[in-house]
Each structure stands twice: as C-alpha cells, then as structure tokens.
Scaffold this active site. Structure first.
Site, PDB file in Angstrom:
ATOM      1  N   SER A 189      31.980  32.355  -1.080  1.00  0.00           N
ATOM      2  CA  SER A 189      30.847  33.360  -0.343  1.00  0.00           C
ATOM      3  C   SER A 189      30.024  33.649  -0.980  1.00  0.00           C
ATOM      4  O   SER A 189      29.544  33.552  -1.940  1.00  0.00           O
ATOM      5  CB  SER A 189      31.505  34.760  -0.698  1.00  0.00           C
ATOM      6  N   TYR A 201      35.450  41.148  -5.659  1.00  0.00           N
ATOM      7  CA  TYR A 201      35.556  40.228  -4.238  1.00  0.00           C
ATOM      8  C   TYR A 201      34.858  39.391  -5.156  1.00  0.00           C
ATOM      9  O   TYR A 201      34.468  37.632  -5.335  1.00  0.00           O
ATOM     10  CB  TYR A 201      35.054  40.654  -3.384  1.00  0.00           C
TER      11      TYR A 201
HETATM   12  N1  LIG Z   1      33.116  37.308   6.684  1.00  0.00           N
HETATM   13  C1  LIG Z   1      32.191  37.128   6.386  1.00  0.00           C
HETATM   14  O1  LIG Z   1      31.094  38.070   6.603  1.00  0.00           O
HETATM   15  C2  LIG Z   1      32.105  36.716   5.088  1.00  0.00           C
HETATM   16  C3  LIG Z   1      31.511  35.625   4.069  1.00  0.00           C
HETATM   17  C4  LIG Z   1      31.512  35.501   2.870  1.00  0.00           C
HETATM   18  C5  LIG Z   1      33.086  34.269   3.181  1.00  0.00           C
HETATM   19  N2  LIG Z   1      34.224  35.027   3.566  1.00  0.00           N
HETATM   20  C6  LIG Z   1      35.556  34.465   3.372  1.00  0.00           C
HETATM   21  O2  LIG Z   1      35.802  34.132   4.927  1.00  0.00           O
HETATM   22  C7  LIG Z   1      37.497  33.690   5.038  1.00  0.00           C
HETATM   23  C8  LIG Z   1      37.723  33.822   6.107  1.00  0.00           C
HETATM   24  O3  LIG Z   1      37.702  34.829   6.437  1.00  0.00           O
HETATM   25  P1  LIG Z   1      36.622  35.973   7.988  1.00  0.00           P
HETATM   26  O4  LIG Z   1      36.043  36.846   6.958  1.00  0.00           O
HETATM   27  O5  LIG Z   1      37.384  35.139   8.856  1.00  0.00           O
HETATM   28  O6  LIG Z   1      37.991  37.634   7.948  1.00  0.00           O
HETATM   29  P2  LIG Z   1      39.044  38.150   8.401  1.00  0.00           P
HETATM   30  O7  LIG Z   1      38.982  37.957   9.773  1.00  0.00           O
HETATM   31  O8  LIG Z   1      39.605  39.077   8.080  1.00  0.00           O
HETATM   32  O9  LIG Z   1      40.270  36.542   8.493  1.00  0.00           O
HETATM   33  C9  LIG Z   1      40.876  36.706   7.277  1.00  0.00           C
HETATM   34  C10 LIG Z   1      42.104  35.242   7.157  1.00  0.00           C
HETATM   35  O10 LIG Z   1      42.524  35.233   5.461  1.00  0.00           O
HETATM   36  C11 LIG Z   1      43.692  35.799   6.037  1.00  0.00           C
HETATM   37  N3  LIG Z   1      45.015  36.065   5.208  1.00  0.00           N
HETATM   38  C12 LIG Z   1      44.276  36.998   3.795  1.00  0.00           C
HETATM   39  N4  LIG Z   1      45.748  37.285   3.155  1.00  0.00           N
HETATM   40  C13 LIG Z   1      46.359  36.306   3.553  1.00  0.00           C
HETATM   41  C14 LIG Z   1      47.507  35.614   2.622  1.00  0.00           C
HETATM   42  N5  LIG Z   1      48.432  36.551   1.754  1.00  0.00           N
HETATM   43  N6  LIG Z   1      48.082  35.034   2.912  1.00  0.00           N
HETATM   44  C15 LIG Z   1      47.665  33.815   4.135  1.00  0.00           C
HETATM   45  N7  LIG Z   1      47.150  33.993   4.482  1.00  0.00           N
HETATM   46  C16 LIG Z   1      46.344  35.372   4.494  1.00  0.00           C
HETATM   47  C17 LIG Z   1      44.582  36.189   7.402  1.00  0.00           C
HETATM   48  O11 LIG Z   1      45.577  35.643   7.931  1.00  0.00           O
HETATM   49  P3  LIG Z   1      47.683  37.266   8.064  1.00  0.00           P
HETATM   50  O12 LIG Z   1      46.703  38.479   8.098  1.00  0.00           O
HETATM   51  O13 LIG Z   1      47.635  36.595   8.988  1.00  0.00           O
HETATM   52  O14 LIG Z   1      48.297  36.404   6.810  1.00  0.00           O
HETATM   53  C18 LIG Z   1      43.162  36.027   8.472  1.00  0.00           C
HETATM   54  O15 LIG Z   1      44.212  34.759   9.291  1.00  0.00           O
HETATM   55  C19 LIG Z   1      38.209  34.643   2.806  1.00  0.00           C
HETATM   56  O16 LIG Z   1      38.334  33.554   2.394  1.00  0.00           O
HETATM   57  C20 LIG Z   1      36.955  35.424   3.211  1.00  0.00           C
HETATM   58  O17 LIG Z   1      36.217  36.114   1.603  1.00  0.00           O
HETATM   59  C21 LIG Z   1      34.311  36.307   5.119  1.00  0.00           C
END
Ligand SMILES: NC(=O)c1ccc[n+]([C@@H]2O[C@H](COP(=O)([O-])OP(=O)(O)OC[C@H]3O[C@@H](n4cnc5c(N)ncnc54)[C@H](OP(=O)(O)O)[C@@H]3O)[C@@H](O)[C@H]2O)c1
Length: 243
Positions: free
Chosen positions: A141, A154
């Site tokens: 991130s 985080y």
């Molecule tokens: N959105 C942003 O602005 C942003 C910015 C920078 C980085 N990120 C990073 O991008 C990545 C994806 O996040 P997103 O934004 O797409 O959020 P999201 O829509 O909440 O997706 C998160 C995903 O992670 C999975 N997950 C969470 N805990 C888990 C576990 N213990 N085991 C397996 N899967 C797990 C969830 O699936 P289940 O609940 O089905 O397990 C879901 O598929 C993350 O690493 C996040 O930190 C996001």
C-alpha cells in the site's frame, strides 16, 4: 511472460482488487486459482469466469494458515500442472488510533498482512525453485510510504511487506521475479472493516477520487507480461488526484 495460459493464484480473490484481477486476467486467457475465506463468493466468481469462457478454480483459504496457503498452491499444480504467478493480495484494514488499544485488530493485521504474505512465499517458493521460474506479487500500500494518523499499525504491516519482498527479490534475482504493488486509494469494500463509525465515514467521504480496482488488475497484468528478463520490482499506482 504471456498472460495467456499462465497459472495464477490470487489470495483475497472474493472481492475488491483480488476479484477484479481474477476477472481481468481470466479474460486475457490466464488460468486462475482463487483463494479467500468466503467460499460461496469464490464459487460464484469461478462460475461467472467459466460462463464468460475463462478457466478458473478455487479453494477456501485463510491466509493466516500456513497449511491453507500450501494447499492453495498445491491446488494450482494439481489442477493445471504448474504455478506461474502467486499474487498475495489478501489484506485486512481495521484501522484506528493507537489510543483505542485495539490489540485484537493489531494482531489480525499482523497475521493477515504480514504473516499471510510470508506463508504465501513459503507455499510458492519451493514450487518456483523446482520449476526454475515463477513470479511472486504482493499487494502492499502507499500507506507503507506516507504515514498518517489512524494507520500506524496498518502502515507498519505494509512497510514490512515492502521490506520482505525486496529481500526476496534480491535473493532470487536471476531465477524468479518479485513485484511489490503499492496501491493508493481504491474503490473496494475495505472501509467496511473500520470499526469506528466516524473514521469509517471520514475515510469513505475522502474516497471521492478513488480509482477503480481494475486499475490494480491492469497493473498486475503489466508486471506479469514483461519479458522474462525484466522485473518490475515496485509499482506505485495512485489515483491522479491523490496527494
Ligand atoms: N482499497 C484500497 O484503497 C487499498 C489501498 C492500498 C492497499 N490495499 C490492499 O489491497 C488488498 C486488497 O484489498 P481491497 O481493497 O480489495 O479490500 P477488500 O475488498 O476488503 O478485499 C480484501 C480481500 O482479502 C480477503 N481476506 C481478508 N482476510 C483474509 C484471510 N484471513 N484469509 C484470506 N483472505 C482474506 C477478503 O476475503 P474473505 O473475507 O472472503 O476472506 C477479500 O477478498 C489488501 O491487501 C489491502 O490492504 C487496499
């Protein structure tokens, strides 16, 4: 490397960036192996990818489990004969002020964001070494670079991912590829996990300029489709309007 026919594992593929990357890469001919805890959601995505002419399978995976990561990587090899790319995308973001002392959330962020990536490396690395080829992609991130209040833990977990993956890149240079992706504000469900109502509303409201998760899917594809002698080590992708 060609995306067509590449065997790609994605963790956290049940929503957000992981889901978008799965659909994007499958539409370009890759063979997808999807992991997350929500098995029902994964099965629906697999069904939709297949209905659109793509190839995908899934396995319920909790990335905090070493065994689940290994079973997911093994499922790729059992189903498609090899593993070309492992995308460690699963992440947890229950952010808040340090004074809240939300030690369970701190624990979860370390377990999912840091150990989840380490266990992904432990699952993919022996297969990549055996094949003498492979590409490990971790989703960190921009929070790893720009530290702001409420995101201390985080940000710390994502900084750890950057460091671990850079070490992995150096140790495997010449044989494997390692990419760390640092997304900025992306329109996904991540804010749903913020427990503090005011903070959740604040973060959601600040997300007017958020980019679509397809931007991250395209960045992942871009890292994969470089010629084998080219490794995109780090990729920072932000909305144009994000300061
Ligand atoms: N959105 C942003 O602005 C942003 C910015 C920078 C980085 N990120 C990073 O991008 C990545 C994806 O996040 P997103 O934004 O797409 O959020 P999201 O829509 O909440 O997706 C998160 C995903 O992670 C999975 N997950 C969470 N805990 C888990 C576990 N213990 N085991 C397996 N899967 C797990 C969830 O699936 P289940 O609940 O089905 O397990 C879901 O598929 C993350 O690493 C996040 O930190 C996001």
């Amino acid at each position: 490397m060609m995306i067509e026919d590449a065997v790609i594992v994605i963790t956290g593929a049940s929503s957000g960036m992981g889901e978008a990357a799965a659909r994007y890469l499958a539409a370009r001919g890759a063979k997808l192996v999807l992991g997350a805890r929500n098995d029902g959601k994964l099965r629906t995505i697999v069904k939709e990818i297949r209905a659109a002419g793509g190839d995908a399978t899934c396995r319920a995976t909790d990335v905090v489990s070493v065994q689940d990561n290994q079973d997911l990587a093994a499922h790729a090899v059992d189903t498609f004969g090899r593993l070309d790319v492992f995308v460690a995308n699963a992440g947890s973001m229950p952010i808040g002020p340090m004074d809240a002392l939300s030690v369970d959330d701190w624990n979860m962020m370390v377990d999912v964001n840091v150990k989840g990536v380490l266990w992904g490396i432990a699952a993919a690395l022996p297969i990549f070494r055996r094949q003498k080829a492979g590409h490990f992609i971790a989703v960190a991130s921009t929070a790893a670079r720009k530290i702001v209040p409420n995101m201390a833990v985080y940000a710390g977990t994502k900084a750890a991912v950057v460091a671990i993956c850079e070490g992995l890149r150096q140790e495997t240079a010449g044989e494997l590829r390692v990419t760390t992706l640092l997304p900025g504000y992306t329109a996904t469900n991540f804010a749903d996990h913020i427990r503090d109502d005011r903070l959740r509303e604040q973060i959601t409201a600040a997300g007017d300029f958020a980019m679509s998760p397809e931007a991250i899917a395209a960045a992942i594809a871009n890292a994969i489709e470089q010629p084998s002698e080219v490794n995109i080590g780090e990729l920072v992708v932000r909305p144009s309007a994000q300061a």
